[in-house]
Write an enzyme that holds these catalytic residues in place. Structure first.
Site, PDB file in Angstrom:
ATOM      1  N   SER A   1      -3.767   0.782  17.980  1.00 25.88           N
ATOM      2  CA  SER A   1      -3.813   0.442  16.559  1.00 25.88           C
ATOM      3  C   SER A   1      -3.010   1.457  15.757  1.00 25.88           C
ATOM      4  CB  SER A   1      -5.275   0.433  16.090  1.00 25.88           C
ATOM      5  OG  SER A   1      -5.374   0.250  14.706  1.00 25.88           O
TER       6      SER A   1
ATOM      7  N   LYS B   1       0.857  -1.190   0.000  1.00 21.91           N
ATOM      8  CA  LYS B   1       0.000   0.000   0.000  1.00 21.91           C
ATOM      9  C   LYS B   1       0.883   1.226   0.000  1.00 21.91           C
ATOM     10  CE  LYS B   1      -2.607   1.711   3.490  1.00 21.91           C
ATOM     11  NZ  LYS B   1      -3.800   1.875   4.352  1.00 21.91           N
TER      12      LYS B   1
ATOM     13  N   GLN C   1     -12.157   8.901   9.174  1.00 26.94           N
ATOM     14  CA  GLN C   1     -11.939   7.546   9.678  1.00 26.94           C
ATOM     15  C   GLN C   1     -12.964   7.117  10.721  1.00 26.94           C
ATOM     16  OE1 GLN C   1      -9.694   5.137   9.054  1.00 26.94           O
ATOM     17  NE2 GLN C   1      -8.113   6.107   7.826  1.00 26.94           N
TER      18      GLN C   1
ATOM     19  N   GLY D   1      -5.836   6.965  16.319  1.00 21.50           N
ATOM     20  CA  GLY D   1      -5.501   8.098  15.475  1.00 21.50           C
ATOM     21  C   GLY D   1      -4.032   8.456  15.368  1.00 21.50           C
TER      22      GLY D   1
END
Length: 313
Positions: free
Chosen positions: A282, A66, A130, A208
């Site tokens: 994350s 990606k 998001q 974030g």
């Protein structure tokens, strides 16, 4: 032939539930040791940044890269999916929505395995692009969810987001932080969630901040947590200031930071009691991009969606 999928086609092909299934299966393959990852790299552009990340998933049969170029007025994303068994470019996929889905799905998998049983409320700090898929995917993974409370500092954005996802507008950060599942999905450089605001039993998904300097959580969140995990430790050590700084000050040790796939595979219990506070940090990893891209290609082939690119040689 190579399949090309546009943003609109990806939106048509994959539901939030599809994304959750794809990412949960990805975590299981990570636990089985069939996935290899390369950390994200960032390069300077004239007025922006170029990032790339890669993974191979031998059990799935795909590898991928990606890449995205981010600027002040937006970003462009692409995933190139390749076969792990032959020299074949399987697909080229516009990947803005794809990335939002896989990020939301990872939080949803964390909620499925780490939220307290019967969790009925979700708090969202942040109302940007998001945040929508965070809500949609967690709803798909947690059937007991009844209430969503959102907060961001811009009133117009908050009202628009609440209308979009069917959430209640909080009056402050504290309102979102008081829910059973709390997602931070902001661009803030400084903490937006304080540990003193959390109720016993909360699951925090910190999503974030992933540039190594920005933080969404204060140290008290980590101090109160009975279990802390991330998506992939090598990347967390580079990008997760929410963990790096507590480790540097002695609040946390890297030996106390686990990986979510260990919980998904049943190697670790994760939550020990209903009152435990649990943190999932994350950052976003390329294995998710490969997994969800493969799911999109599978559905596209089934439904005849996309454009076949012919070899011009």
């Amino acid at each position: 032939m190579t399949l090309y999928l546009s943003e609109s086609e990806v939106r048509e092909l994959l539901s939030p539930a599809d994304a959750v299934d794809a990412i949960e299966a990805c975590f299981r393959r990570m636990a089985a040791g069939t996935v290899e990852l390369a950390p994200r790299r960032r390069l300077a552009l004239e007025e922006g940044r170029l990032a790339d990340m890669a993974a191979s998933d031998l059990e799935l049969g795909f590898a991928g890269v990606k890449a995205y170029a981010g600027f002040g007025d937006g970003a462009a994303f692409v995933v190139a999916l390749l076969s792990t068994e032959r020299p074949a470019l399987v697909a080229v996929i516009e990947a803005d929505w794809l990335g939002r889905l896989r990020t939301g799905a990872a939080s949803a998998v964390a909620a499925r395995y780490l939220a307290r049983e019967g969790a009925s409320s979700l708090g969202v700090l942040g109302c940007g692009g998001q945040a929508e898929t965070q809500v949609a995917c967690i709803r798909a993974a947690v059937p007991t969810l009844e209430r969503v409370v959102a907060y961001c500092r811009t009133e117009r954005n908050l009202q628009a987001f609440c209308k979009l996802v069917g959430a209640e507008a909080g009056e402050s950060h504290r309102d979102a932080a008081a829910q059973e599942i709390v997602v931070t999905i902001t661009t803030s450089r400084d903490p937006v969630l304080r540990g003193e605001w959390l109720r016993p039993g909360a699951l925090v998904c910190a999503v974030g901040a992933n540039n190594g300097t920005s933080r969404e959580l204060d140290n008290v969140v980590v101090e109160r947590a009975s279990f802390v995990c991330c998506d992939w430790l090598p990347q967390a050590r580079i990008e997760s200031a929410d963990l790096i700084e507590p480790v540097a000050t002695g609040v946390l040790d890297w030996l106390e930071v686990h990986e979510l796939h260990e919980v998904v595979a049943g190697e670790l219990p994760g939550r020990q009691s209903a009152d435990d506070i649990v943190v999932f940090k994350s950052n976003g990893i390329a294995a998710w991009d490969v997994a969800i891209a493969a799911a999109a290609v599978e559905r596209a082939r089934e439904r005849g969606v996309g454009t076949e690119l012919t070899d011009s040689r």
